[in-house]
Design an enzyme around this catalytic site. Structure first.
Site, PDB file in Angstrom:
ATOM      1  N   ARG A   1       0.845  -1.192   0.000  1.00  0.00           N
ATOM      2  CA  ARG A   1       0.000   0.000   0.000  1.00  0.00           C
ATOM      3  C   ARG A   1       0.876   1.237   0.000  1.00  0.00           C
ATOM      4  O   ARG A   1       1.732   1.375   0.865  1.00  0.00           O
ATOM      5  CB  ARG A   1      -0.847   0.050   1.281  1.00  0.00           C
ATOM      6  CG  ARG A   1      -2.040  -0.774   1.256  1.00  0.00           C
ATOM      7  CD  ARG A   1      -3.043  -0.394   2.313  1.00  0.00           C
ATOM      8  NE  ARG A   1      -2.553   0.036   3.607  1.00  0.00           N
ATOM      9  CZ  ARG A   1      -3.337   0.369   4.612  1.00  0.00           C
ATOM     10  NH1 ARG A   1      -4.647   0.327   4.458  1.00  0.00           N
ATOM     11  NH2 ARG A   1      -2.858   0.741   5.766  1.00  0.00           N
TER      12      ARG A   1
ATOM     13  N   THR B   1      -1.327   7.472  -0.516  1.00  0.00           N
ATOM     14  CA  THR B   1      -2.621   7.337  -1.216  1.00  0.00           C
ATOM     15  C   THR B   1      -3.421   6.134  -0.710  1.00  0.00           C
ATOM     16  O   THR B   1      -4.611   6.038  -0.962  1.00  0.00           O
ATOM     17  CB  THR B   1      -2.392   7.126  -2.720  1.00  0.00           C
ATOM     18  OG1 THR B   1      -1.699   5.869  -2.898  1.00  0.00           O
ATOM     19  CG2 THR B   1      -1.557   8.242  -3.321  1.00  0.00           C
TER      20      THR B   1
ATOM     21  N   ASP C   1       0.545  -3.349  12.139  1.00  0.00           N
ATOM     22  CA  ASP C   1       0.992  -3.696  10.782  1.00  0.00           C
ATOM     23  C   ASP C   1       1.388  -5.169  10.754  1.00  0.00           C
ATOM     24  O   ASP C   1       2.394  -5.574  11.348  1.00  0.00           O
ATOM     25  CB  ASP C   1       2.186  -2.806  10.394  1.00  0.00           C
ATOM     26  CG  ASP C   1       2.568  -3.000   8.930  1.00  0.00           C
ATOM     27  OD1 ASP C   1       2.818  -4.155   8.517  1.00  0.00           O
ATOM     28  OD2 ASP C   1       2.604  -2.010   8.189  1.00  0.00           O
TER      29      ASP C   1
ATOM     30  N   ASP D   1       4.926  -6.101   9.339  1.00  0.00           N
ATOM     31  CA  ASP D   1       6.013  -5.696  10.233  1.00  0.00           C
ATOM     32  C   ASP D   1       6.092  -6.601  11.461  1.00  0.00           C
ATOM     33  O   ASP D   1       7.180  -6.988  11.898  1.00  0.00           O
ATOM     34  CB  ASP D   1       5.826  -4.240  10.671  1.00  0.00           C
ATOM     35  CG  ASP D   1       6.228  -3.258   9.580  1.00  0.00           C
ATOM     36  OD1 ASP D   1       6.871  -3.690   8.604  1.00  0.00           O
ATOM     37  OD2 ASP D   1       5.907  -2.073   9.724  1.00  0.00           O
TER      38      ASP D   1
HETATM   39  C1  PRP Z   1      -0.985  -4.771   4.327  1.00  0.00           C
HETATM   40  C2  PRP Z   1      -1.760  -6.056   4.413  1.00  0.00           C
HETATM   41  C3  PRP Z   1      -2.591  -6.013   3.163  1.00  0.00           C
HETATM   42  C4  PRP Z   1      -2.888  -4.545   3.004  1.00  0.00           C
HETATM   43  C5  PRP Z   1      -4.286  -4.301   3.469  1.00  0.00           C
HETATM   44  O1  PRP Z   1       0.078  -4.896   3.476  1.00  0.00           O
HETATM   45  O2  PRP Z   1      -0.962  -7.202   4.500  1.00  0.00           O
HETATM   46  O3  PRP Z   1      -1.937  -6.513   2.018  1.00  0.00           O
HETATM   47  O4  PRP Z   1      -1.968  -3.849   3.854  1.00  0.00           O
HETATM   48  O5  PRP Z   1      -4.646  -2.987   3.277  1.00  0.00           O
HETATM   49  P1  PRP Z   1      -5.792  -2.522   2.285  1.00  0.00           P
HETATM   50  O6  PRP Z   1      -6.967  -3.411   2.512  1.00  0.00           O
HETATM   51  O7  PRP Z   1      -6.038  -1.117   2.732  1.00  0.00           O
HETATM   52  O8  PRP Z   1      -5.272  -2.575   0.882  1.00  0.00           O
HETATM   53  P2  PRP Z   1       1.147  -3.707   3.263  1.00  0.00           P
HETATM   54  O9  PRP Z   1       0.697  -2.798   2.187  1.00  0.00           O
HETATM   55  O10 PRP Z   1       1.436  -3.067   4.597  1.00  0.00           O
HETATM   56  O11 PRP Z   1       2.391  -4.462   2.704  1.00  0.00           O
HETATM   57  P3  PRP Z   1       3.345  -5.532   3.408  1.00  0.00           P
HETATM   58  O12 PRP Z   1       2.520  -6.793   3.631  1.00  0.00           O
HETATM   59  O13 PRP Z   1       4.418  -5.720   2.411  1.00  0.00           O
HETATM   60  O14 PRP Z   1       3.827  -4.957   4.699  1.00  0.00           O
HETATM   61  N1  URA Z   2      -2.335  -3.353   6.917  1.00  0.00           N
HETATM   62  C1  URA Z   2      -1.957  -3.833   8.117  1.00  0.00           C
HETATM   63  O1  URA Z   2      -0.966  -4.564   8.216  1.00  0.00           O
HETATM   64  N2  URA Z   2      -2.677  -3.478   9.183  1.00  0.00           N
HETATM   65  C2  URA Z   2      -3.753  -2.704   9.122  1.00  0.00           C
HETATM   66  O2  URA Z   2      -4.388  -2.429  10.164  1.00  0.00           O
HETATM   67  C3  URA Z   2      -4.131  -2.208   7.861  1.00  0.00           C
HETATM   68  C4  URA Z   2      -3.408  -2.558   6.766  1.00  0.00           C
END
Ligand code: PRP
Ligand code: URA
Length: 210
Positions: free
Chosen positions: A103, A107, A201, A204
């Site tokens: 994400r 945005t 997160d 993370d």
């Molecule tokens: C997180 C999570 C989803 C997304 C959800 O990933 O694992 O993929 O956010 O958010 P949304 O429903 O608003 O799209 P992130 O973008 O943090 O990436 P990562 O898993 O690489 O940390």
């Molecule tokens: N992605 C995450 O990992 N946690 C949230 O709460 C939303 C998006």
């Protein structure tokens, strides 16, 4: 589209441990894998069976076997990776595809960086995995990738740990045929698109990159 909250006591207990901010990456990883396995048990409840006869020690015995429909497991990177092991414990012959999305922090729109999927998607029942359904943008984009490569909406099940009401609405609007399985529908999103109360997160916490 249906939304199923899997409220098995073991899942709810483990989910609460995952929400606890003092739970470190090792326990977080193990708990996510265990919950994914328990979810797989529920989600595979409708897999088709066929009759089979085996030769038992005391003679022939009628039984059931899974009828051979192919399965695919598709984690959304990164955090979806934490669910793969648990699912494969129950369906070890499933093929595994990967969709890389993150994400954009400003945005909140999903950005693609990787996609590798089995070629015969149209023939498979697919479990799309991501612990978090927040704004719904990532899940909706991943469903579109799958469909562009031949997957059928009605064969896609989205498995997550937590979802927000907004995420459900966005995924439902983008494709009404995809069923959602979750351990909890949380209350809301904050102004940075995080699920409340959520668990922070997920990527993370899984990989210790806080
Ligand atoms: C997180 C999570 C989803 C997304 C959800 O990933 O694992 O993929 O956010 O958010 P949304 O429903 O608003 O799209 P992130 O973008 O943090 O990436 P990562 O898993 O690489 O940390
Ligand atoms: N992605 C995450 O990992 N946690 C949230 O709460 C939303 C998006």
């Amino acid at each position: 589209m249906s939304v199923t909250v899997i409220d098995h006591p073991l899942i709810q207990h483990k989910l609460t441990l995952m929400r606890d901010r003092t739970t470190g990456p090792k326990d977080f990883r193990e708990l996510l894998e265990e919950i994914a396995m328990l979810m797989a048990y529920e989600v595979t409840r409708t897999i088709a069976l066929e009759d089979i006869q085996v030769q038992g020690p005391l003679g022939p015995c009628d039984g059931k076997t899974i009828s051979g429909k192919k399965l695919g497991v598709v984690p959304i990177l990164r955090a979806g990776l934490g669910m793969v092991g648990g699912i494969l414990r129950l369906v070890p012959n499933a093929k595994v595809g990967h969709i890389g999305l993150y994400r954009d922090e400003t945005t909140l729109q999903p950005v693609e960086y990787y996609c590798k999927l089995p070629e015969d998607l149209a023939e498979r029942d697919l479990f799309l995995l991501d612990p978090m359904l927040a704004t719904g943008g990532s899940a909706a984009a991943a469903v579109e990738f799958l469909k562009k490569r031949g997957a059928r909406s009605k064969n896609i099940k989205f498995l997550c740990l937590l979802c927000s009401p907004k995420g459900i609405e966005v995924l439902q609007q983008s494709d009404p045929e995809v069923d959602i399985y979750t351990a909890s529908i949380d209350q809301a999103l904050n102004d940075r698109g995080y699920i409340l109360p959520g668990l922070g997160d997920a990527g993370d916490r899984l990989f210790g990159t806080m």
